[in-house]
Design a protein around this motif. Structure first.
Motif, PDB file in Angstrom:
ATOM      1  N   PRO A  71       0.823  -1.212   0.000  1.00  0.00           N
ATOM      2  CA  PRO A  71       0.000   0.000   0.000  1.00  0.00           C
ATOM      3  C   PRO A  71       0.858   1.262   0.000  1.00  0.00           C
ATOM      4  O   PRO A  71       2.074   1.200   0.199  1.00  0.00           O
ATOM      5  CB  PRO A  71      -0.805  -0.091   1.297  1.00  0.00           C
ATOM      6  CG  PRO A  71      -0.722  -1.514   1.701  1.00  0.00           C
ATOM      7  CD  PRO A  71       0.573  -2.023   1.177  1.00  0.00           C
ATOM      8  N   LYS A  72       0.231   2.400  -0.170  1.00  0.00           N
ATOM      9  CA  LYS A  72       0.945   3.675  -0.269  1.00  0.00           C
ATOM     10  C   LYS A  72       1.899   3.852   0.909  1.00  0.00           C
ATOM     11  O   LYS A  72       1.686   3.343   2.004  1.00  0.00           O
ATOM     12  CB  LYS A  72      -0.075   4.807  -0.297  1.00  0.00           C
ATOM     13  CG  LYS A  72      -0.905   4.915   0.969  1.00  0.00           C
ATOM     14  CD  LYS A  72      -1.929   6.028   0.828  1.00  0.00           C
ATOM     15  CE  LYS A  72      -2.733   6.305   2.077  1.00  0.00           C
ATOM     16  NZ  LYS A  72      -3.108   5.258   2.934  1.00  0.00           N
ATOM     17  N   GLY A  73       2.913   4.604   0.657  1.00  0.00           N
ATOM     18  CA  GLY A  73       3.843   4.911   1.732  1.00  0.00           C
ATOM     19  C   GLY A  73       5.080   4.062   1.702  1.00  0.00           C
ATOM     20  O   GLY A  73       6.050   4.363   2.382  1.00  0.00           O
ATOM     21  N   ALA A 125       8.545   2.811   1.030  1.00  0.00           N
ATOM     22  CA  ALA A 125       9.742   3.568   0.628  1.00  0.00           C
ATOM     23  C   ALA A 125      10.482   2.834  -0.471  1.00  0.00           C
ATOM     24  O   ALA A 125      10.440   1.617  -0.525  1.00  0.00           O
ATOM     25  CB  ALA A 125      10.656   3.768   1.825  1.00  0.00           C
ATOM     26  N   CYS A 129      -2.985  -0.641   6.356  1.00  0.00           N
ATOM     27  CA  CYS A 129      -2.094   0.436   6.791  1.00  0.00           C
ATOM     28  C   CYS A 129      -1.026   0.643   5.729  1.00  0.00           C
ATOM     29  O   CYS A 129      -0.705  -0.266   4.972  1.00  0.00           O
ATOM     30  CB  CYS A 129      -1.453   0.128   8.146  1.00  0.00           C
ATOM     31  SG  CYS A 129      -0.478  -1.376   8.209  1.00  0.00           S
ATOM     32  N   SER A 130      -0.492   1.850   5.673  1.00  0.00           N
ATOM     33  CA  SER A 130       0.608   2.091   4.742  1.00  0.00           C
ATOM     34  C   SER A 130       1.897   1.607   5.401  1.00  0.00           C
ATOM     35  O   SER A 130       1.982   1.518   6.627  1.00  0.00           O
ATOM     36  CB  SER A 130       0.684   3.561   4.356  1.00  0.00           C
ATOM     37  OG  SER A 130       0.829   4.364   5.485  1.00  0.00           O
ATOM     38  N   VAL A 131       2.867   1.266   4.573  1.00  0.00           N
ATOM     39  CA  VAL A 131       4.106   0.684   5.067  1.00  0.00           C
ATOM     40  C   VAL A 131       5.279   1.514   4.576  1.00  0.00           C
ATOM     41  O   VAL A 131       5.332   1.887   3.402  1.00  0.00           O
ATOM     42  CB  VAL A 131       4.265  -0.772   4.575  1.00  0.00           C
ATOM     43  CG1 VAL A 131       5.530  -1.387   5.163  1.00  0.00           C
ATOM     44  CG2 VAL A 131       3.054  -1.609   4.971  1.00  0.00           C
ATOM     45  N   ARG A 132       6.195   1.802   5.462  1.00  0.00           N
ATOM     46  CA  ARG A 132       7.452   2.464   5.086  1.00  0.00           C
ATOM     47  C   ARG A 132       8.589   1.540   5.480  1.00  0.00           C
ATOM     48  O   ARG A 132       8.578   0.960   6.577  1.00  0.00           O
ATOM     49  CB  ARG A 132       7.601   3.804   5.810  1.00  0.00           C
ATOM     50  CG  ARG A 132       6.520   4.812   5.449  1.00  0.00           C
ATOM     51  CD  ARG A 132       6.703   6.126   6.201  1.00  0.00           C
ATOM     52  NE  ARG A 132       5.614   7.053   5.902  1.00  0.00           N
ATOM     53  CZ  ARG A 132       5.481   8.256   6.466  1.00  0.00           C
ATOM     54  NH1 ARG A 132       6.371   8.669   7.352  1.00  0.00           N
ATOM     55  NH2 ARG A 132       4.465   9.033   6.148  1.00  0.00           N
ATOM     56  N   PHE A 133       9.579   1.402   4.575  1.00  0.00           N
ATOM     57  CA  PHE A 133      10.664   0.456   4.810  1.00  0.00           C
ATOM     58  C   PHE A 133      11.932   1.163   5.232  1.00  0.00           C
ATOM     59  O   PHE A 133      12.335   2.162   4.641  1.00  0.00           O
ATOM     60  CB  PHE A 133      10.948  -0.344   3.531  1.00  0.00           C
ATOM     61  CG  PHE A 133       9.794  -1.181   3.079  1.00  0.00           C
ATOM     62  CD1 PHE A 133       9.354  -1.138   1.763  1.00  0.00           C
ATOM     63  CD2 PHE A 133       9.127  -2.009   3.958  1.00  0.00           C
ATOM     64  CE1 PHE A 133       8.275  -1.907   1.340  1.00  0.00           C
ATOM     65  CE2 PHE A 133       8.046  -2.775   3.550  1.00  0.00           C
ATOM     66  CZ  PHE A 133       7.621  -2.720   2.235  1.00  0.00           C
TER      67      PHE A 133
END
Lengths: 346, 383
Positions: A342-344, A346, B47-51
């Motif tokens: 999903p969005k976000g 990286a 939920c959005s995910v950031r790595f």
């Protein structure tokens, strides 16, 4: 004095090998080589290693080089090590393919050097006990083998380091990184000469497999055959043992350095097996603790280098393991489509 | 509000991220994971995910960009020597993220040590005994100091032993329940500091809507006894109930755990005293003449003195006998089974947030499914 060089200043060298090697009185640690000079220098200071290098070409001569870098980075490094006629002790997995496995061994023969592989479960006391039981057919023929190993991915597990999710560097996921230990342990216990893979189901997340289930048949050294189920997972905990089913009882061998257990058909513990005189003594040829097993594998490899006879850590014996994993990946390669987040992301 | 959950690929973090994302109460949930593999259970969570790793100061600002609240569940992945400094670095990087107004730090009752003694271990002066507890306390202090100094809101949750599917404590409880040598100390009467993973999620949800600074213990409410906790697990997974350990033996083992926590000098003094007492018993038992002489003297002593001597002799004898090879190795982490409840303020949740029968049943079913996967060699093929 045996001179040893360390290639790779990662957590395997730091946590497993260096503490053992630094304590062996007949071993001298000559250098540590890593592209990350800072990391290598930190370890060098910790273990009083005089030389820190970033390239093999600049390293002084040694008797044995420990290769503790991801399998995808190894080809050029192994060539240099073997060309300099250093014996090589290589961390698992040994190779991504049988072709690579054979190439390394062939080059080693041409250079007249020995190659070992760090499958330390071969040295576990439980593994050795089970191996003897199967060899001598004490409980009769093995009917079936169940072997599973799994854990939830966490901060200290495979899959944590950045390189571990790049297939070209890691060679794959749970099958090559985790199941190689388990498969080699099963093959060692049973004296496997060949196998037939019936079913292989791999679950992928993008290009990295995180769960694998395999079934088939093993051909044993005594010409016997038995069915196997081998499963591994980075998704969650599993039984974490090798279970050998005989006619009336089962033998359970842990994936950790531990004794072997005999259980009945309902998996109730009947007896725990241990070597006679084992309690209270540290045995230096087999491992009842992890660091003991690492010590034992180094002793075995040093002996192999001296006597030129294959030891329990000889790399040639790991070829069936390499072939098994290669076959799994051939049957079910990573999916072409990428999994989206999903969005976000990286 | 934008709520970031660090360690969202971990055992607690995954469950928390999925629960909050399924019922966000108007908040935007952002899961921070090391890589796509760690995030594989979050793909359909909403939920959005950031790595990336928030221990890395070059990446942390981007990961925390625009986040108002951070629920910090992550622990560092480096080797031991660097792990502690990385855990501190994560706190420091969260402090540097100016958008973050509230930090909910998931700490642990391990800051009190592995066996709490009421009146000795306090909320204000906890005494961790292992590296994990010490590291958590260090991070707590850093978070409290820095966030409070900047007028922001730090909330420290000293969580008890989290249980539920995929939680480490549940695995350990179920393994103990299956061990034929295991006996439940004090017959399980002691209050545990255990907390279900569902309640952890409820607590975080409540704090998002009504944050309150400070340090709180977080356990089930009402606190469950160990007997309740073990029974919940054994019933869920079809295992027989665990047998009780008698009180005299429980007290003896608890004393060992508490003594291990005390100062080196006190411990040394106690060990010498115990050794002298044990040696005296050994000498008396091994020498028939001394034993007979001793018995004769005791027989001539006044009644009250006789009773005292016999009582102390018996206790010393029992301790001496029990010094031998135990059936069950009481490892340090098992000190929690002998522990008093965590001291200091507890986080109380609204009554409307109590776990109803349906949720309880669902938790038990999840636990059972998870147990089936690892309890037997064929589990992965059945589940």
């Amino acid at each position: 004095m045996i001179k040893v060089g360390i290639v790779g200043a990662g957590h395997v060298a730091e946590g497993q090998h260096l503490p053992v090697l630094a304590g062996m009185p007949d071993v001298k640690l000559m250098w540590i080589c890593d592209v990350d000079r800072k990391r290598a220098s930190t370890l060098a200071r910790l273990h009083q290693i005089a030389e820190v290098q970033q390239e093999i070409a600049n390293c002084s001569d040694v008797d044995i080089a420990l290769v503790a870098i991801p399998v995808g980075y190894r080809q050029a490094v192994m060539d240099q090590i073997l060309d300099r006629r250093w014996h090589a002790f290589v961390e698992k997995p040994f190779a991504i393919s049988c072709a690579e496995h054979d190439r390394i061994l062939e080059r080693a023969v041409q250079r007249n050097v020995e190659v070992g592989v760090g499958f330390q479960r071969r040295l576990y006391e439980g593994t050795r006990l089970a191996q003897r039981i199967v060899e001598k057919s004490l409980f009769g023929p093995v009917k079936r083998i169940w072997a599973t190993e799994g854990f939830s991915l966490g901060s200290q597990t495979p899959g944590a380091a950045p390189w571990s999710i790049e297939r070209a560097v890691a060679g794959g996921g749970v099958m090559i990184e985790t199941s190689c230990h388990l498969i080699d342990q099963v093959f060692t216990i049973c004296g496997v000469v060949d196998f037939e893979l019936d079913r292989c189901e791999l679950s992928y997340c993008q290009e990295i497999d995180f769960e694998g289930k395999t079934t088939g048949e093993l051909r044993l050294a005594d010409s016997g055959r038995c069915q196997f189920n081998i499963g591994v997972s980075w998704w969650g905990d599993l039984y974490n043992a090798v279970v050998l089913e005989f006619a009336t009882i089962q033998l359970r061998v842990s994936i950790y350095p531990d004794d072997a257990w005999i259980t009945d058909g309902d998996r109730n513990l009947i007896a725990r097996l241990g070597s006679p005189g084992a309690s209270g003594r540290i045995r230096l040829t087999v491992g009842r603790a992890f660091s003991q097993a690492v010590y034992a594998e180094w002793r075995a490899f040093i002996e192999q280098c001296g006597s030129r006879r294959p030891s329990s850590v000889a790399a040639a014996a790991a070829r069936p393991t390499t072939r098994f994993i290669e076959e799994c990946y051939r049957r079910q390669p990573p999916p072409a489509a990428q999994q989206t987040f999903p969005k976000g992301a990286a | 509000m934008r709520v970031a959950i660090t360690g969202a690929g971990g055992r607690v973090g995954t469950h928390l991220a999925r629960r909050l994302a399924s019922n966000p109460h108007g908040h935007e949930i952002v899961a921070l994971c090391r890589n796509f593999l760690a995030a594989r259970n979050l793909t359909e969570s909403g939920c959005s995910v950031r790595f990336g790793s928030i221990a890395d100061p070059s990446i942390a600002p981007k990961l925390l960009e625009g986040c108002d609240v951070v629920v910090h569940c992550a622990r560092a992945s480096e080797s031991m020597g660097r792990r502690d400094s990385h855990n501190l670095a994560m706190i420091q990087n969260i402090v540097r993220a100016s958008s973050v107004k509230t930090l909910i730090f998931v700490s642990s009752v391990a800051v009190y040590g592995n066996c709490i003694e009421s009146g000795i271990d306090t909320n204000e002066k906890p005494g961790p005994v292992d590296a994990y507890g010490k590291d958590k306390l260090r991070c707590e202090r850093e978070a409290m100091r820095e966030f409070s100094a900047q007028g922001r809101r730090p909330i420290i949750l000293r969580m008890g032993h989290v249980y539920g599917a995929f939680q480490i404590w549940s695995g350990q409880i179920l393994n103990l329940a299956r061990d034929p040598n295991f006996r439940l100390p004090f017959s399980g009467r002691l209050l545990s500091n255990a907390i279900s993973i569902e309640r952890v999620c409820d607590a975080v949800t409540a704090l998002l809507d009504a944050p309150a600074s400070g340090i709180y213990n977080l356990t089930d409410e009402p606190q469950r006894t160990w007997s309740d906790v073990f029974a919940w697990h054994t019933k869920s997974c079809g295992l027989p109930a665990v047998s009780p350990l008698e009180d005299s033996e429980s007290f003896r083992i608890r004393r060992n755990f508490l003594e291990a926590k005390r100062s080196s000098l006190g411990k040394f003094r106690r060990e010498i005293t115990a050794a002298v007492r044990t040696a005296a018993i050994q000498i008396a038992n091994s020498n028939p003449m001394i034993k007979d002489l001793g018995s004769a003297l005791v027989a001539r002593a006044p009644g009250a003195v006789q009773s005292t001597i016999v009582r102390r002799y018996r206790r010393a004898l029992i301790e001496h006998i029990n010094v031998g090879q135990p059936d069950m190795a009481w490892e340090p982490w098992l000190g929690w089974l002998f522990s008093d409840p965590a001291p200091g303020p507890y986080l109380h949740l609204p009554a409307t947030m109590s776990i109803d029968a349906d949720r309880e049943s669902e938790m038990q079913r999840e636990l059972s499914r998870w147990f089936t996967r690892w309890a037997t060699p064929d589990g992965i093929w059945r589940n």
